[in-house]
Design a protein around this motif. Structure first.
Motif, PDB file in Angstrom:
ATOM      1  N   UNK A 286      50.043  14.098  42.488  1.00 38.30           N
ATOM      2  CA  UNK A 286      49.566  14.947  41.396  1.00 38.30           C
ATOM      3  C   UNK A 286      48.103  15.277  41.663  1.00 38.30           C
ATOM      4  N   UNK A 287      47.831  16.526  41.962  1.00 42.79           N
ATOM      5  CA  UNK A 287      46.482  16.942  42.348  1.00 42.79           C
ATOM      6  C   UNK A 287      45.816  17.719  41.222  1.00 42.79           C
ATOM      7  N   UNK A 288      44.605  17.324  40.881  1.00 43.59           N
ATOM      8  CA  UNK A 288      43.819  18.090  39.921  1.00 43.59           C
ATOM      9  C   UNK A 288      43.440  19.428  40.531  1.00 43.59           C
ATOM     10  N   UNK A 289      43.719  20.500  39.830  1.00 43.94           N
ATOM     11  CA  UNK A 289      43.464  21.833  40.381  1.00 43.94           C
ATOM     12  C   UNK A 289      43.219  22.805  39.237  1.00 43.94           C
ATOM     13  N   UNK A 290      42.111  23.514  39.303  1.00 48.50           N
ATOM     14  CA  UNK A 290      41.863  24.588  38.353  1.00 48.50           C
ATOM     15  C   UNK A 290      42.681  25.802  38.806  1.00 48.50           C
ATOM     16  N   UNK A 291      43.641  26.206  37.991  1.00 48.66           N
ATOM     17  CA  UNK A 291      44.459  27.385  38.298  1.00 48.66           C
ATOM     18  C   UNK A 291      44.145  28.446  37.252  1.00 48.66           C
ATOM     19  N   UNK A 292      43.578  29.551  37.704  1.00 48.17           N
ATOM     20  CA  UNK A 292      43.156  30.603  36.773  1.00 48.17           C
ATOM     21  C   UNK A 292      43.738  31.928  37.238  1.00 48.17           C
ATOM     22  N   UNK A 293      44.542  32.530  36.373  1.00 51.43           N
ATOM     23  CA  UNK A 293      45.097  33.857  36.655  1.00 51.43           C
ATOM     24  C   UNK A 293      44.113  34.882  36.113  1.00 51.43           C
ATOM     25  N   UNK A 294      43.529  35.665  37.009  1.00 53.01           N
ATOM     26  CA  UNK A 294      42.480  36.593  36.590  1.00 53.01           C
ATOM     27  C   UNK A 294      42.332  37.734  37.596  1.00 53.01           C
ATOM     28  N   UNK A 295      41.871  38.845  37.105  1.00 51.46           N
ATOM     29  CA  UNK A 295      41.518  39.971  37.981  1.00 51.46           C
ATOM     30  C   UNK A 295      40.033  39.961  38.301  1.00 51.46           C
ATOM     31  N   UNK A 296      39.319  38.947  37.816  1.00 51.40           N
ATOM     32  CA  UNK A 296      37.875  38.830  38.056  1.00 51.40           C
ATOM     33  C   UNK A 296      37.558  37.429  38.584  1.00 51.40           C
ATOM     34  N   UNK A 297      37.981  37.124  39.820  1.00 56.39           N
ATOM     35  CA  UNK A 297      37.737  35.772  40.353  1.00 56.39           C
ATOM     36  C   UNK A 297      36.263  35.422  40.451  1.00 56.39           C
ATOM     37  N   UNK A 298      35.405  36.441  40.640  1.00 58.85           N
ATOM     38  CA  UNK A 298      33.971  36.178  40.761  1.00 58.85           C
ATOM     39  C   UNK A 298      33.445  35.428  39.542  1.00 58.85           C
ATOM     40  N   UNK A 299      33.821  35.863  38.365  1.00 54.75           N
ATOM     41  CA  UNK A 299      33.323  35.240  37.139  1.00 54.75           C
ATOM     42  C   UNK A 299      33.813  33.800  37.019  1.00 54.75           C
ATOM     43  N   UNK A 300      35.060  33.554  37.404  1.00 54.99           N
ATOM     44  CA  UNK A 300      35.613  32.204  37.303  1.00 54.99           C
ATOM     45  C   UNK A 300      34.975  31.261  38.316  1.00 54.99           C
ATOM     46  N   UNK A 301      34.740  31.737  39.516  1.00 57.67           N
ATOM     47  CA  UNK A 301      34.080  30.912  40.532  1.00 57.67           C
ATOM     48  C   UNK A 301      32.693  30.507  40.049  1.00 57.67           C
ATOM     49  N   UNK A 302      31.950  31.475  39.517  1.00 58.46           N
ATOM     50  CA  UNK A 302      30.606  31.181  39.017  1.00 58.46           C
ATOM     51  C   UNK A 302      30.647  30.208  37.844  1.00 58.46           C
TER      52      UNK A 302
END
Length: 345
Positions: free
Chosen positions: A225-241
């Protein structure tokens, strides 16, 4: 790919919507819900309170700290949770780090592998309930016979019959020796900052544990079981920041500078120079600058961020690397349903 909702531990106050998220996770088809602890809220009580509104989803700790309770106290909490949930409990354990163990619990951090092995052995003896529990280890002794002992200690077995003698025990582990120990004695690995591109290295560590005499599981019936941030988005830049400040905290400020297990994980990924700079900036109070120097790829090595097609493809990559469950955070049921839909064949 299966999903677990990671609720974590509390900040300054309890989260406002955790109870709703737990119910939503079950409705969305999540496999499990996990709580954690650090040096504020503890893990078992929220899990029982929120989990009482569910009937199917598994209820796990990721993780409870070894030093917070004696092995028998943890076994009592686990067998109680297992009864209350109808056999849905997963006991996730971890050693924490020296700042917490020695600073908060007032115990020695020395020999964490030995402590883990003994701790798990005692819990399994309690759950087996084959007789009064005795143990003569280097870290734990039952009955206690050390300095100031009265000599009146009596071997006991649990009054309550455990619902499952094989209640699953998963271990949080980051380094090679700890991961190998996990494969040897546990039922699953709670992996933080897992990077699929390093799967061959992880598999070497796991295979060492699986090959040891008396190993409990094999790769076929062992969960990762791996901890992983999974974000469905069309703006990956904002999520990375958005993720960089928290990552800077764990790399540069979590644990002692001389012994930060999270930082060591990123060094193994090849980010040694970056870890040094993040640590230098963070510990000098320049936290924003520490976050700013984090490369985007460092975030993307351990997270899945992008549109639906990208997320679907990456889920297959993580599954091919051996991960059986992703521990994710989620804002609402809609987000959870989107995730489970993307994991379908």
């Amino acid at each position: 790919m299966r999903f677990g909702l990671q609720l974590g531990y509390w900040g300054a106050a309890p989260p406002a919507n955790a109870a709703d998220l737990v119910v939503a996770a079950e409705a969305a088809g999540f496999d499990a819900v996990f709580t954690a602890e650090a040096w504020g809220s503890e893990a078992f009580t929220p899990l029982a309170w929120w989990g009482s509104a569910t009937s199917r989803v598994r209820l796990g700790t990721s993780v409870v700290q070894l030093s917070a309770r004696t092995p028998t106290a943890t076994a009592m909490a686990a067998l109680t949770m297992d009864h209350l949930s109808g056999g849905r409990h997963i006991l996730g354990l971890g050693v924490s780090g020296p700042q917490v163990v020695e600073g908060w619990y007032g115990q020695s951090f020395a020999k964490p592998l030995q402590r883990t092995r003994e701790y798990v052995e005692i819990i399994r003896r309690v759950l087996a309930r084959q007789g009064p529990v005795t143990y003569a280890g280097a870290q734990h002794r039952l009955p206690y016979d050390g300095p100031a002992s009265t000599g009146l200690g009596k071997p006991l077995k649990p009054i309550t019959h455990p619902l499952r003698a094989d209640l699953p025990i998963w271990l949080g582990a980051e380094g090679p020796k700890n991961v190998a120990l996990t494969a040897e004695i546990a039922d699953g690995w709670l992996a933080i900052y897992y990077a699929p591109r390093l799967a061959d290295m992880y598999n070497e560590w796991l295979d060492e544990g699986f090959s040891r005499p008396g190993a409990r599981r094999s790769r076929k019936d062992f969960e990762i079981a791996a901890t992983c941030q999974v974000v469905i988005t069309d703006d990956p830049r904002a999520e990375i920041d958005r993720m960089k400040p928290v990552t800077a905290l764990y790399i540069g400020g979590m644990g002692a500078e001389e012994l930060n297990f999270h930082a060591q994980v990123y060094r193994r990924m090849g980010y040694g120079a970056e870890v040094d700079e993040i640590t230098r900036l963070f510990r000098s109070g320049r936290k924003d600058e520490a976050a700013a120097v984090i490369p985007d790829q460092l975030i993307l090595d351990t997270a899945i961020i992008g549109d639906e097609q990208h997320v679907r493809e990456q889920l297959k990559v993580w599954e091919a690397a051996g991960v059986t469950m992703l521990l994710v955070t989620a804002r609402d049921e809609q987000q959870m349903r989107r995730l489970t839909a993307l994991a379908e064949p």
